[in-house]
Design a protein around this motif. Structure first.
Motif, PDB file in Angstrom:
ATOM      1  N   UNK A   1      -7.331   1.038  -7.071  1.00  0.00           N
ATOM      2  CA  UNK A   1      -8.422   2.184  -6.962  1.00  0.00           C
ATOM      3  C   UNK A   1      -8.489   2.846  -5.788  1.00  0.00           C
ATOM      4  N   UNK A   2      -8.574   2.289  -4.863  1.00  0.00           N
ATOM      5  CA  UNK A   2      -8.580   2.742  -3.587  1.00  0.00           C
ATOM      6  C   UNK A   2      -7.475   3.409  -2.943  1.00  0.00           C
TER       7      UNK A   2
ATOM      8  N   UNK B   1       0.966  -1.194  -0.183  1.00  0.00           N
ATOM      9  CA  UNK B   1      -0.011  -0.047  -0.082  1.00  0.00           C
ATOM     10  C   UNK B   1       0.947   1.326  -0.008  1.00  0.00           C
ATOM     11  N   UNK B   2       1.896   1.163   0.742  1.00  0.00           N
ATOM     12  CA  UNK B   2       2.896   2.465   1.082  1.00  0.00           C
ATOM     13  C   UNK B   2       3.358   2.784  -0.309  1.00  0.00           C
ATOM     14  N   UNK B   3       3.943   1.780  -1.056  1.00  0.00           N
ATOM     15  CA  UNK B   3       4.684   1.979  -2.362  1.00  0.00           C
ATOM     16  C   UNK B   3       3.786   2.600  -3.356  1.00  0.00           C
ATOM     17  N   UNK B   4       2.496   2.055  -3.554  1.00  0.00           N
ATOM     18  CA  UNK B   4       1.509   2.920  -4.413  1.00  0.00           C
ATOM     19  C   UNK B   4       1.217   4.106  -4.085  1.00  0.00           C
ATOM     20  N   UNK B   5       0.924   4.446  -2.803  1.00  0.00           N
ATOM     21  CA  UNK B   5       0.619   5.616  -2.409  1.00  0.00           C
ATOM     22  C   UNK B   5       1.774   6.507  -2.431  1.00  0.00           C
ATOM     23  N   UNK B   6       2.715   6.097  -2.416  1.00  0.00           N
ATOM     24  CA  UNK B   6       4.175   7.134  -2.547  1.00  0.00           C
ATOM     25  C   UNK B   6       4.310   7.386  -3.945  1.00  0.00           C
ATOM     26  N   UNK B   7       4.087   6.340  -4.841  1.00  0.00           N
ATOM     27  CA  UNK B   7       4.341   6.827  -6.262  1.00  0.00           C
ATOM     28  C   UNK B   7       3.393   7.501  -6.882  1.00  0.00           C
ATOM     29  N   UNK B   8       1.951   7.296  -6.493  1.00  0.00           N
ATOM     30  CA  UNK B   8       0.726   7.867  -6.880  1.00  0.00           C
ATOM     31  C   UNK B   8       0.988   9.361  -6.374  1.00  0.00           C
TER      32      UNK B   8
ATOM     33  N   UNK C   1     -11.198  -8.922 -18.739  1.00  0.00           N
ATOM     34  CA  UNK C   1     -11.747  -7.717 -18.729  1.00  0.00           C
ATOM     35  C   UNK C   1     -12.659  -7.639 -17.495  1.00  0.00           C
ATOM     36  N   UNK C   2     -13.252  -8.700 -16.778  1.00  0.00           N
ATOM     37  CA  UNK C   2     -13.899  -8.528 -15.597  1.00  0.00           C
ATOM     38  C   UNK C   2     -12.859  -8.005 -14.747  1.00  0.00           C
ATOM     39  N   UNK C   3     -11.641  -8.417 -14.458  1.00  0.00           N
ATOM     40  CA  UNK C   3     -10.717  -8.120 -13.428  1.00  0.00           C
ATOM     41  C   UNK C   3     -10.628  -6.632 -13.679  1.00  0.00           C
ATOM     42  N   UNK C   4     -10.493  -5.964 -14.612  1.00  0.00           N
ATOM     43  CA  UNK C   4     -10.498  -4.518 -14.838  1.00  0.00           C
ATOM     44  C   UNK C   4     -11.429  -3.653 -14.373  1.00  0.00           C
ATOM     45  N   UNK C   5     -12.460  -4.259 -14.190  1.00  0.00           N
ATOM     46  CA  UNK C   5     -13.805  -3.616 -14.097  1.00  0.00           C
ATOM     47  C   UNK C   5     -13.770  -2.611 -12.791  1.00  0.00           C
ATOM     48  N   UNK C   6     -13.167  -2.916 -11.742  1.00  0.00           N
ATOM     49  CA  UNK C   6     -13.068  -2.231 -10.701  1.00  0.00           C
ATOM     50  C   UNK C   6     -12.360  -0.682 -10.983  1.00  0.00           C
ATOM     51  N   UNK C   7     -11.069  -0.822 -11.676  1.00  0.00           N
ATOM     52  CA  UNK C   7     -10.672   0.199 -12.254  1.00  0.00           C
ATOM     53  C   UNK C   7     -11.363   1.212 -12.944  1.00  0.00           C
ATOM     54  N   UNK C   8     -11.855   0.496 -14.100  1.00  0.00           N
ATOM     55  CA  UNK C   8     -12.867   1.088 -14.973  1.00  0.00           C
ATOM     56  C   UNK C   8     -13.924   2.184 -14.270  1.00  0.00           C
ATOM     57  N   UNK C   9     -14.519   1.433 -13.513  1.00  0.00           N
ATOM     58  CA  UNK C   9     -15.705   2.157 -12.789  1.00  0.00           C
ATOM     59  C   UNK C   9     -15.117   3.416 -11.920  1.00  0.00           C
TER      60      UNK C   9
END
Length: 292
Positions: free
Chosen positions: A62-63, A30-37, A115-123
């Motif tokens: 996404x969260x 979690x920390x790596x992604x938050x730092x990068x973003x 495609x289904x796995x990417x749905x949370x990102x798309x939404x």
């Protein structure tokens, strides 16, 4: 004038994680992604090439990222005609691919799960482009064009970017036909920066085939391309001069596309993120550009 987003081709690469770029206390997932973003607006997800993504990971990504952040997701190897390890497939699909081309039923299932796995990102508005990186043996011809047409049909409604590794697609005598083919399919062309002294070197052209997106991936200029380890192939420290060669071309692409994604794949230590920062600094000196 379109918006230019600059980032790296991974935030989890072990070389980057071990480089010290992530501060103490920010080195878990979690920390790596938050730092990068907090420092870049876009990243490429390369793990999805090696194994199918999961809805859970897409939801977590996404969260953990702010509004406006985008993930460009690399298509799973089976969907781009690359050899795919049986172990990379979900358990219920293993043993059904073999050495030849997968059957239609397996492909349909893999496409559906991808495609289904990417749905949370798309939404969540976090899904950028899905990157189809085709192998070096994917040469121009009727068979390749049929494959691209099928990809376009299956990805209707997605933002799709296409990177060719066979140099013939972008050589002068073929350039216009390739650009027209992608444009008619609604696909964005991916420009590449790489060493130019090899038989497999892809010309450093920057076609804009979609009004929505243009993409440039910087692979480094290592003579070891195609040999050795991943680190050998992509080890390169971009100089300001090398990046400056591309800056005006990126600006021109932004005149023709709503977004331009500039991604660095020279994934050794923190070379990619440092090159991304340097490129962003070059681009923001031009006041007419919108750069993140």
């Amino acid at each position: 004038m379109g918006e230019i987003l600059v980032g790296a081709c991974s935030w989890t690469d072990r070389e980057l994680v071990g480089s010290g770029w992530y501060p103490s206390g920010w080195r878990d997932a979690e920390g790596r992604l938050r730092h990068y973003a907090g420092r870049f607006p876009v990243v490429e997800v390369d793990s999805t090439y090696y194994g199918l993504p999961s809805e859970r990971n897409s939801l977590l990504w996404s969260e953990r990222t702010p509004d406006g952040f985008l993930f460009d997701v690399k298509a799973f190897s089976l969907l781009t005609g690359h050899p795919t390890r049986d172990g990379a497939l979900p358990g219920d699909l293993r043993g059904r691919v073999g050495r030849g081309e997968p059957g239609a039923g397996v492909l349909d299932e893999v496409w559906g799960r991808f495609g289904s796995a990417l749905e949370p990102l798309r939404r969540a508005g976090r899904l950028g482009a899905v990157l189809f990186q085709f192998p070096p043996w994917f040469a121009p011809g009727e068979r390749a064009e049929r494959f691209l047409a099928e990809c376009a049909e299956r990805t209707a409604g997605w933002s799709v970017a296409v990177e060719f590794r066979h140099p013939a697609w972008w050589q002068e005598e073929r350039y216009a036909d390739t650009a027209a083919l992608l444009s008619e399919s609604g696909m964005a062309a991916v420009a590449v920066d790489m060493v130019q002294t090899l038989d497999v070197s892809v010309p450093p052209v920057l076609p804009v085939t979609s009004p929505e997106l243009a993409m440039i991936r910087f692979h480094g200029r290592n003579e070891a391309w195609g040999t050795g380890t991943k680190e050998d192939r992509f080890r390169h420290e971009y100089t300001v001069g090398e990046l400056a060669e591309w800056a005006p071309r990126v600006a021109r692409a932004a005149e023709r596309a709503r977004q331009v994604h500039v991604l660095f794949n020279n994934c050794c230590a923190d070379a990619a993120v440092r090159a991304a920062e340097a490129m962003r600094n070059l681009l923001v000196t031009e006041r007419t550009l919108v750069v993140r």
